[in-house]
Enzyme design. Structure first.
Site, PDB file in Angstrom:
ATOM      1  N   TYR A 172       0.829  -1.208   0.000  1.00 13.84           N
ATOM      2  CA  TYR A 172       0.000   0.000   0.000  1.00 13.84           C
ATOM      3  C   TYR A 172       0.865   1.260   0.000  1.00 13.84           C
ATOM      4  CZ  TYR A 172      -3.496   3.311   1.885  1.00 13.84           C
ATOM      5  OH  TYR A 172      -4.333   4.379   2.107  1.00 13.84           O
ATOM      6  N   LYS A 176       0.917   4.113  -2.898  1.00 14.27           N
ATOM      7  CA  LYS A 176       0.527   5.489  -2.589  1.00 14.27           C
ATOM      8  C   LYS A 176       1.670   6.466  -2.847  1.00 14.27           C
ATOM      9  CE  LYS A 176      -3.779   5.043  -1.374  1.00 14.27           C
ATOM     10  NZ  LYS A 176      -4.830   5.554  -2.293  1.00 14.27           N
TER      11      LYS A 176
END
Length: 306
Positions: A172, A176
């Protein structure tokens, strides 16, 4: 500085729940016609039990007197992203703002993180930003070349995990962080076509964070839920409006009643020997430079995180 969206058409991905839903409702409240995208998957990306969350949000918007249409395609595929842009153009005849928000989690420590979990999370967050952006940008480029330069806006969704890192979220965090890089490149490349591109790094209670952010009230007397996703939407709505003219290539943190402009990588202390370093010399120089530099922010979840 009004963020009025009368006559504008806004696409929001991952808009069936959480932040995306809040954004879609907020845009509609400002007069936008909204394309509500959601694939309807579970928290980890597997098929969910609620097959039509986008339709539910569309119903909410229409019941409040607004205009909206649902789209249930997978925006991390070329077909899904292309059909998303087509849905806006075929339904409303135009596209003004794209809010990329779709995503899910598969948290693991790095030594336990499988390739499938890496690929799935990077795919939905990073590819799921790139493909809608690419297809929307192609439309706006064609408009500009035809002499109809748009007042177009893209708002991408990064995270504090992408800016500082987050223990147990290597996939993640990497995705991001990639979204920030994509935002900077898109802002530079698309400005000539009338397109502004920014990113937000929100902190709010959603399906992905409900165990982290319980219902929390702000300071006494303020009277609002500090972690409600609706707190992030006003900034997103403004960035997606004509009122944000001149703001592009920037990253904002938004949480509760706080908005912060994030200042990314820029040169700090420097040493130049004018010749090749030996390893020992390079190490001495690096330590001296580090002593004069600002320490990095703590990685979320690390032992020394407050």
């Amino acid at each position: 500085m009004s963020a009025n969206h009368d006559g504008r058409v806004v696409v929001v991905t991952g808009a069936g729940r959480g932040l995306g839903r809040a954004h879609a409702l907020a845009f509609a409240a400002e007069g936008a016609r909204v394309v509500v995208n959601d694939l309807g998957v579970g928290l980890d990306g597997t098929p969910g039990s609620d097959g039509s969350p986008a339709a539910h949000v569309v119903d909410e918007i229409r019941e409040a007197g607004g205009e909206a249409v649902a789209h249930a395609g997978d925006v991390a595929t070329t077909e899904g992203a292309a059909s998303l842009v087509a849905r806006a153009l075929e339904t409303y005849g135009r596209l003004d703002t794209l809010v990329n928000n779709a995503g899910f989690l598969r948290d693991r420590m790095l030594v336990n993180l499988g390739e499938d979990d890496w690929d799935a999370v990077v795919r939905v967050h990073l590819t799921g930003h790139f493909l809608p952006l690419r297809h929307a940008a192609a439309h706006w480029r064609a408009e500009a070349r035809a002499g109809r330069t748009p007042v177009a806006r893209i708002v991408n969704t990064s995270s504090g995990a992408g800016l500082l890192g987050s223990v147990g979220q290597g996939n993640y965090s990497a995705a991001k962080a990639g979204i920030v890089g994509l935002t900077l490149v898109a802002a530079a490349e698309l400005a000539r076509y009338g397109v502004q591109v920014n990113a937000v790094a929100p902190a709010a209670r959603t399906r992905m964070t409900e165990r982290t952010f319980a219902a929390t009230m702000a300071a006494p007397g303020q009277g609002f839920d500090a972690m409600a996703p609706e707190n992030v939407s006003p900034l997103v709505v403004w960035l997606g409006s004509a009122a944000s003219e001149g703001v592009t290539g920037r990253v904002f943190e938004a949480e509760a009643g706080r908005i912060t402009v994030m200042e990314g990588w820029r040169p700090g202390p420097t040493a130049d020997r004018g010749a090749r370093w030996t390893p020992a010399q390079a190490g001495e120089a690096a330590l001296e430079l580090l002593a004069r530099s600002e320490p990095p922010g703590a990685v979320y979840g690390a032992a020394d995180t407050p």
